[in-house]
Design an enzyme around this catalytic site. Structure first.
Site, PDB file in Angstrom:
ATOM      1  N   GLN A 105      -5.112  -1.497   9.228  1.00  0.00           N
ATOM      2  CA  GLN A 105      -4.804  -3.244   9.053  1.00  0.00           C
ATOM      3  C   GLN A 105      -6.047  -4.401   9.347  1.00  0.00           C
ATOM      4  O   GLN A 105      -5.157  -4.611  10.454  1.00  0.00           O
ATOM      5  CB  GLN A 105      -3.427  -3.365   8.688  1.00  0.00           C
ATOM      6  CG  GLN A 105      -3.035  -4.806   7.442  1.00  0.00           C
ATOM      7  CD  GLN A 105      -3.805  -4.927   6.230  1.00  0.00           C
ATOM      8  OE1 GLN A 105      -3.633  -3.676   5.767  1.00  0.00           O
ATOM      9  NE2 GLN A 105      -4.075  -6.472   5.519  1.00  0.00           N
ATOM     10  N   LYS A 151       0.541  -1.402  -0.399  1.00  0.00           N
ATOM     11  CA  LYS A 151      -0.023   0.182   0.284  1.00  0.00           C
ATOM     12  C   LYS A 151       1.179   1.012  -0.150  1.00  0.00           C
ATOM     13  O   LYS A 151       0.821   2.452  -0.817  1.00  0.00           O
ATOM     14  CB  LYS A 151      -1.192  -0.353   1.183  1.00  0.00           C
ATOM     15  CG  LYS A 151      -2.182  -0.925   1.399  1.00  0.00           C
ATOM     16  CD  LYS A 151      -2.672  -1.257   2.408  1.00  0.00           C
ATOM     17  CE  LYS A 151      -3.644  -2.328   2.268  1.00  0.00           C
ATOM     18  NZ  LYS A 151      -4.413  -3.232   3.554  1.00  0.00           N
ATOM     19  N   ASP A 155     -11.619   1.732   3.222  1.00  0.00           N
ATOM     20  CA  ASP A 155     -11.280   0.418   2.901  1.00  0.00           C
ATOM     21  C   ASP A 155     -13.588   0.177   2.836  1.00  0.00           C
ATOM     22  O   ASP A 155     -13.220  -0.900   2.305  1.00  0.00           O
ATOM     23  CB  ASP A 155     -12.027  -0.466   4.038  1.00  0.00           C
ATOM     24  CG  ASP A 155      -9.856  -1.358   4.165  1.00  0.00           C
ATOM     25  OD1 ASP A 155      -9.436  -1.602   2.746  1.00  0.00           O
ATOM     26  OD2 ASP A 155      -9.797  -1.845   5.229  1.00  0.00           O
TER      27      ASP A 155
END
Ligand code: NDP
Length: 285
Positions: A97, A53, A120
Site C-alpha cells: 500500500q 481490499k 498493482d
C-alpha cells in the site's frame, strides 16, 4: 442535455459476480487465489483502502492476508519481506500500500516485487509491457476506466483524449491505455499553460489531479465524455471529484460521479488482476 452517468459501483458489482464464479471454478481445480497486502505505518486513508481490499477479496472468494508493519520498518526489512513473499508459492499477488513512510524508497520497493505477482501493475516490467501493448497486469484505476468506457460502448479509436495529471498510477497509464485503444492522447499537468485550450479539445477528458472543482463546465467540449478520478473532501466534509459535476453534466454526454464512479472499479480491477495471477501462475507450474 443532461449527461448519462457511468456508475462504476454497478459495473463493479457485475464484474465482481463474474470474478466470484471464476474464483469458484479455480477452487475446483485446487487453485486458491491469494493476495497479500502489506501496510507500513498507520495512515488512516491507507488503512481504509486496505479494509476495502480485504472486504472485496472475501466477497469474491480470494484469500487475503494483511501484513501490518510499524512506520519504523526499515527499507531492508520491507525488501526482505517482499523477497519472502516472492518465493512463497501460495502467494499469487503482492500489494504494498502506497504511500510508504518517507525514509523508504517507493520505487525500490516496487522494483523488488516479482512482476508475475505485481497485481498493482506498477513494476517497470509490467509498465513496459503495457507500453508495448502486451497482455499484463494493468494499473487498476486506469484499467477500470477503460472497462467503464467499454461498458457504454464508447468508440475510443480516433477520439481525442486529454488527460489532466501525469502521475505514475493514474495519469500516465490511462494515457497509455487510451493510446493502445487508438485514441489521440494529450497529456497535461501543472506546467501546462492555458489548460482550457487543451481540455476543450477533448472528446474524452480524464481528470486526475486532486483539486476540487478545478474543471468547470466551460473547460469541457460539448458532448465530451468526462471521467473524474479525483477524490477530495469539500468544506462540508463530503467526497467530491475534480470536476464541477452539477454544471459539467449539462455539457458532457457521459460523466462519472464522485463518489460511486471510478473508485469502486479500482478495487475490482485489483481482484481481476489477482485471479489472473493465480491462473497464470498455476499454468506456469
Ligand atoms: P498526484 O498528486 O500523484 O498527481 C497529480 C497530478 O496533477 C500531477 O501530475 C500534477 O502535475 C497535476 N496537477 C496539479 N495541479 C495541476 C494543475 N493546476 N493543472 C494541471 N495539472 C495539475 O495524484 P494521483 O494521480 O495519485 O491522484 C489524482 C487524484 O485521483 C487524487 O484526488 C487521488 O485521490 C485520486 N485517485 C483516485 C483513485 C480512485 O480509485 N478513484 C485512485 C488513485 C487516485 P505535476 O506532475 O506537474 O506535478
Amino acid at each position: 442535455m443532461t449527461a448519462e452517468l457511468i456508475y462504476g459501483k454497478e459495473l463493479a458489482a457485475t464484474i465482481r459476480k463474474e470474478l466470484k464464479q471464476e474464483a469458484a471454478a479455480l477452487k475446483e481445480q485446487d487453485i486458491l487465489p491469494h493476495l497479500t497486502v502489506v501496510l507500513v505505518g498507520d495512515d488512516p486513508a491507507s488503512r481504509s483502502y486496505v479494509k476495502g481490499k480485504e472486504k472485496a477479496s472475501a466477497e469474491i472468494g480470494i484469500s487475503s492476508e494483511l501484513i501490518e508493519l510499524p512506520s519504523s520498518t526499515t527499507q531492508t526489512e520491507l525488501l526482505d519481506l517482499i523477497q519472502r513473499l516472492n518465493l512463497d508459492k501460495a502467494v499469487n499477488g503482492i500489494l504494498v500500500q502506497l504511500p510508504l513512510p518517507s525514509h523508504i524508497d517507493e520505487q525500490a520497493v516496487i522494483n523488488s516485487i516479482n512482476p508475475e505477482k505485481d497485481v498493482d501493475g506498477f513494476h517497470p516490467a509490467n509498465v513496459g509491457k503495457m507500453m508495448l501493448g502486451e497482455d499484463t497486469y494493468y494499473p487498476c484505476t486506469p484499467y477500470g476506466i477503460i472497462q467503464m468506457l467499454k461498458s457504454k460502448n464508447v468508440e475510443i479509436a480516433g477520439k481525442t483524449a486529454v488527460i489532466v495529471g501525469r502521475s505514475n498510477i493514474v495519469g500516465k497509464p490511462i494515457g497509455q491505455l487510451l493510446l493502445n485503444e487508438h485514441a489521440t492522447v494529450i497529456h497535461t499537468h501543472s506546467r501546462t499553460p492555458d489548460l482550457r485550450s487543451f481540455t476543450k479539445q477533448a472528446d474524452i477528458l480524464v481528470v486526475a489531479v486532486g483539486r476540487e472543482q478545478m474543471i468547470k463546465a466551460d473547460d469541457i467540449k460539448d458532448g465530451a465524455i468526462v471521467i473524474d478520478v479525483g477524490v477530495n473532501r469539500n468544506a462540508e466534509g463530503k467526497l467530491t471529484g475534480d470536476v464541477d459535476f452539477e454544471h459539467a453534466k449539462e455539457v458532457a454526454s457521459i460523466i462519472t460521479p464522485v463518489p460511486g464512479g471510478v473508485g469502486p472499479m479500482t478495487i475490482t480491477m485489483l481482484m481481476l488482476n489477482t485471479i489472473k495471477a493465480a491462473r497464470r501462475q498455476a499454468a506456469a507450474v
